[in-house]
Design a protein around this motif. Structure first.
Motif, PDB file in Angstrom:
ATOM      1  N   ILE A 104      13.026  11.348 -18.293  1.00  0.00           N
ATOM      2  CA  ILE A 104      11.727  11.944 -17.938  1.00  0.00           C
ATOM      3  C   ILE A 104      10.994  12.333 -19.217  1.00  0.00           C
ATOM      4  N   ARG A 105       9.704  12.021 -19.269  1.00  0.00           N
ATOM      5  CA  ARG A 105       8.910  12.397 -20.447  1.00  0.00           C
ATOM      6  C   ARG A 105       7.674  13.175 -19.997  1.00  0.00           C
ATOM      7  N   VAL A 106       7.384  14.246 -20.715  1.00  0.00           N
ATOM      8  CA  VAL A 106       6.149  14.999 -20.439  1.00  0.00           C
ATOM      9  C   VAL A 106       5.487  15.306 -21.774  1.00  0.00           C
ATOM     10  N   ALA A 107       4.232  14.978 -21.879  1.00  0.00           N
ATOM     11  CA  ALA A 107       3.443  15.229 -23.108  1.00  0.00           C
ATOM     12  C   ALA A 107       4.173  14.718 -24.354  1.00  0.00           C
ATOM     13  N   GLY A 108       4.724  13.528 -24.240  1.00  0.00           N
ATOM     14  CA  GLY A 108       5.335  12.879 -25.398  1.00  0.00           C
ATOM     15  C   GLY A 108       6.738  13.363 -25.742  1.00  0.00           C
ATOM     16  N   GLU A 109       7.284  14.277 -24.940  1.00  0.00           N
ATOM     17  CA  GLU A 109       8.633  14.788 -25.239  1.00  0.00           C
ATOM     18  C   GLU A 109       9.568  14.555 -24.051  1.00  0.00           C
ATOM     19  N   ASP A 110      10.854  14.493 -24.347  1.00  0.00           N
ATOM     20  CA  ASP A 110      11.830  14.393 -23.261  1.00  0.00           C
ATOM     21  C   ASP A 110      11.822  15.678 -22.449  1.00  0.00           C
ATOM     22  N   ALA A 111      11.918  15.535 -21.145  1.00  0.00           N
ATOM     23  CA  ALA A 111      11.977  16.731 -20.291  1.00  0.00           C
ATOM     24  C   ALA A 111      13.336  16.772 -19.614  1.00  0.00           C
ATOM     25  N   HIS A 112      13.836  17.993 -19.379  1.00  0.00           N
ATOM     26  CA  HIS A 112      15.173  18.122 -18.793  1.00  0.00           C
ATOM     27  C   HIS A 112      15.147  18.043 -17.280  1.00  0.00           C
ATOM     28  N   SER A 113      14.032  18.457 -16.718  1.00  0.00           N
ATOM     29  CA  SER A 113      13.996  18.511 -15.254  1.00  0.00           C
ATOM     30  C   SER A 113      12.672  17.930 -14.753  1.00  0.00           C
ATOM     31  N   HIS A 114      12.741  17.311 -13.585  1.00  0.00           N
ATOM     32  CA  HIS A 114      11.525  16.731 -13.012  1.00  0.00           C
ATOM     33  C   HIS A 114      10.512  17.811 -12.617  1.00  0.00           C
ATOM     34  N   ILE A 115      11.009  19.035 -12.496  1.00  0.00           N
ATOM     35  CA  ILE A 115      10.134  20.135 -12.064  1.00  0.00           C
ATOM     36  C   ILE A 115       8.934  20.285 -13.002  1.00  0.00           C
ATOM     37  N   GLU A 116       9.133  19.911 -14.259  1.00  0.00           N
ATOM     38  CA  GLU A 116       8.004  20.005 -15.203  1.00  0.00           C
ATOM     39  C   GLU A 116       6.820  19.146 -14.747  1.00  0.00           C
ATOM     40  N   ILE A 117       7.136  17.973 -14.183  1.00  0.00           N
ATOM     41  CA  ILE A 117       6.042  17.121 -13.668  1.00  0.00           C
ATOM     42  C   ILE A 117       5.563  17.654 -12.315  1.00  0.00           C
ATOM     43  N   THR A 118       6.506  18.086 -11.483  1.00  0.00           N
ATOM     44  CA  THR A 118       6.137  18.582 -10.141  1.00  0.00           C
ATOM     45  C   THR A 118       5.110  19.717 -10.241  1.00  0.00           C
ATOM     46  N   LYS A 119       5.306  20.575 -11.239  1.00  0.00           N
ATOM     47  CA  LYS A 119       4.373  21.701 -11.406  1.00  0.00           C
ATOM     48  C   LYS A 119       2.981  21.233 -11.782  1.00  0.00           C
ATOM     49  N   LEU A 120       2.922  20.097 -12.477  1.00  0.00           N
ATOM     50  CA  LEU A 120       1.613  19.588 -12.894  1.00  0.00           C
ATOM     51  C   LEU A 120       0.893  18.859 -11.765  1.00  0.00           C
ATOM     52  N   LYS A 180       0.828  -1.220   0.000  1.00  0.00           N
ATOM     53  CA  LYS A 180       0.000   0.000   0.000  1.00  0.00           C
ATOM     54  C   LYS A 180       0.861   1.269   0.000  1.00  0.00           C
ATOM     55  N   THR A 181       1.810   1.320   0.934  1.00  0.00           N
ATOM     56  CA  THR A 181       2.673   2.510   0.992  1.00  0.00           C
ATOM     57  C   THR A 181       3.492   2.623  -0.294  1.00  0.00           C
ATOM     58  N   SER A 182       3.864   1.486  -0.855  1.00  0.00           N
ATOM     59  CA  SER A 182       4.651   1.521  -2.100  1.00  0.00           C
ATOM     60  C   SER A 182       3.870   2.186  -3.238  1.00  0.00           C
ATOM     61  N   ILE A 183       2.560   2.010  -3.240  1.00  0.00           N
ATOM     62  CA  ILE A 183       1.750   2.654  -4.290  1.00  0.00           C
ATOM     63  C   ILE A 183       1.776   4.182  -4.088  1.00  0.00           C
ATOM     64  N   LEU A 184       1.606   4.619  -2.834  1.00  0.00           N
ATOM     65  CA  LEU A 184       1.696   6.065  -2.565  1.00  0.00           C
ATOM     66  C   LEU A 184       3.093   6.577  -2.908  1.00  0.00           C
ATOM     67  N   GLU A 185       4.092   5.770  -2.581  1.00  0.00           N
ATOM     68  CA  GLU A 185       5.485   6.149  -2.869  1.00  0.00           C
ATOM     69  C   GLU A 185       5.695   6.317  -4.379  1.00  0.00           C
ATOM     70  N   ALA A 186       5.048   5.461  -5.160  1.00  0.00           N
ATOM     71  CA  ALA A 186       5.175   5.547  -6.622  1.00  0.00           C
ATOM     72  C   ALA A 186       4.533   6.841  -7.139  1.00  0.00           C
ATOM     73  N   ILE A 187       3.365   7.190  -6.597  1.00  0.00           N
ATOM     74  CA  ILE A 187       2.702   8.443  -7.021  1.00  0.00           C
ATOM     75  C   ILE A 187       3.579   9.631  -6.635  1.00  0.00           C
ATOM     76  N   TYR A 188       4.114   9.570  -5.419  1.00  0.00           N
ATOM     77  CA  TYR A 188       4.987  10.641  -4.924  1.00  0.00           C
ATOM     78  C   TYR A 188       6.222  10.766  -5.815  1.00  0.00           C
ATOM     79  N   TYR A 189       6.781   9.621  -6.168  1.00  0.00           N
ATOM     80  CA  TYR A 189       7.995   9.638  -7.012  1.00  0.00           C
ATOM     81  C   TYR A 189       7.691  10.235  -8.379  1.00  0.00           C
ATOM     82  N   LEU A 190       6.539   9.871  -8.924  1.00  0.00           N
ATOM     83  CA  LEU A 190       6.176  10.428 -10.235  1.00  0.00           C
ATOM     84  C   LEU A 190       6.070  11.957 -10.133  1.00  0.00           C
ATOM     85  N   ALA A 191       5.482  12.427  -9.038  1.00  0.00           N
ATOM     86  CA  ALA A 191       5.290  13.883  -8.895  1.00  0.00           C
ATOM     87  C   ALA A 191       6.596  14.619  -8.581  1.00  0.00           C
TER      88      ALA A 191
END
Ligand code: ATP
Ligand code: MG
Length: 357
Positions: A94-110, A35-46
């Protein structure tokens, strides 16, 4: 925004799982089921990091050499794909909207996200850094320019502290002061304004969660803010030289949480502290929504721990009053379903890394 689906591959004990989420999502199952691993995965994605380990080997499934997390983020009627792959061999991708992203911040903002778990107590137990991070979380998501400003201040401080440590000439140390004073004051103004909006919301929520306790929240700038920072830096230079670092400024800011002048961690029971912390985190989501229209995602690990059933219901009610997406874990179906029944939660049964609905 919300996370409408998630694919997890080789993350902890989760080998290959696809989720379609609702607004309210509950994971229940025995200890060690995942269970915690699933939350951890969501957290990691963000956020691009785990809340349990910095070591890639620990979070990658035993025997595998990479993991991946791919999500679909809903923003009004738009869907944006976002994914991260971490490999012991080939590094980070890291990929965002089908393109390579340079920084994870692009996902964090979303994906603005609040994690409510055992670590939440650190807000009361630890030093000011955690509370600064708490304030700055809001500013990061609200103010476009905040991160750049914060980084500039950090860089100047690093340089000034290096000069102090190496006993550089006074004139050399002073070259940093004008800029530090100006940007530090700007940073302070952002925080002051944000906390000014945060406190009334927090008071309202805490009144519901802890009606018998009067909690005081106040912001400290990191210096006597009645005085110009430039003057304070100049007056403290001797001290700073002695210590080898800058003692006053926005890097010492704090959010002081007290009850009758006693720090909350000394005045409240563990259950009361949990309600206080969750109240503060819920308030962050409310303010974010008020200021930007964005919705924050809540990950609540083991909601029931340390709370009696009346307090569990109170906490659930307050979570349900948010326009946010909520992910909750716990041990048994019945208790958790009861708490969220009014919103028709999606129930996921977690068993040894597998899911049944
Ligand atoms: N890298 C890994 N690869 C495979 N399994 C792992 C890895 N790291 C941890 N595990 C195991 O994954 C399982 C799930 O752990 P997790 O913390 O998600 O359980 P949980 O359902 O939250 O349990 P609890 O109710 O006790 O909090 C545990 O049995 C743990 O030993
Ligand atoms: Mg757990």
């Amino acid at each position: 925004m919300s996370l409408s689906s998630l694919n997890i591959v080789n993350f902890r004990n989760l080998e290959n799982i696809h989720f379609d989420f609702n607004q309210y999502n509950i994971f229940y199952g025995r200890n060690g089921s995942g269970k915690t691993s699933i939350l951890e995965a969501i957290y990691y994605l963000a956020l691009g990091r785990s809340f349990r380990s910095h070591l890639l080997r620990r979070i990658t499934k035993y025997g595998a050499d990479s993991f991946s997390l791919f999500g679909k983020i809903q923003q009004k009627n738009n869907y944006i794909s976002a994914g991260v792959e971490r490999s012991i061999v080939t590094g980070k991708h890291i990929r965002v909207a089908g393109e390579d992203a340079h920084s994870h911040i692009e996902i964090t903002k979303l994906l603005p996200l609040q994690l409510l778990n055992q670590d939440s107590y650190r807000l009361l137990d630890d030093g000011p850094k955690v509370r600064r991070q708490f304030m700055d979380w809001g500013l990061f998501h609200v103010e476009q320019t905040f991160l750049t400003l914060w980084r500039k201040v950090e860089r100047i401080l690093e340089q000034r502290n290096a000069a102090l440590r190496t006993n550089s000439k006074i004139d050399h140390i002073k070259t940093w002061d004008a800029e530090l004073a100006q940007l530090g004051f700007e940073l302070h103004n952002h925080r002051k304004q944000y906390v000014g909006s945060f406190i009334p919301i927090a008071k309202r929520i805490l009144q519901k969660l802890l009606p018998d306790i009067s909690i005081n929240i106040s912001y400290f700038a990191g210096w006597d803010a009645e005085q110009e920072l430039a003057l304070v830096l100049a007056n403290n230079l001797k001290n700073d030289l002695h210590l080898g670092y800058t003692m006053t400024g926005p890097q010492r800011a704090d959010l002081q949480i007290t009850i009758d002048k006693v720090p909350a961690k000394d005045a409240l029971s563990r259950g009361q502290q949990k309600l206080l912390l969750y109240g503060l985190q819920i308030s962050q989501g409310m303010l974010l929504n008020e200021l930007t229209g964005k919705n924050c995602i809540y990950l609540v690990d083991d909601l029931q721990a340390e709370l009696d059933s009346q307090k569990q219901s109170l906490l659930a009610e307050n979570l349900l009053s948010l326009p946010s997406q909520v992910f909750v874990t716990g041990l048994t179906y019945e208790d958790l379903e009861r708490l969220f029944i009014s919103k028709n939660p999606k129930m996921f049964h977690v068993e040894q890394g597998n899911i049944t609905l």
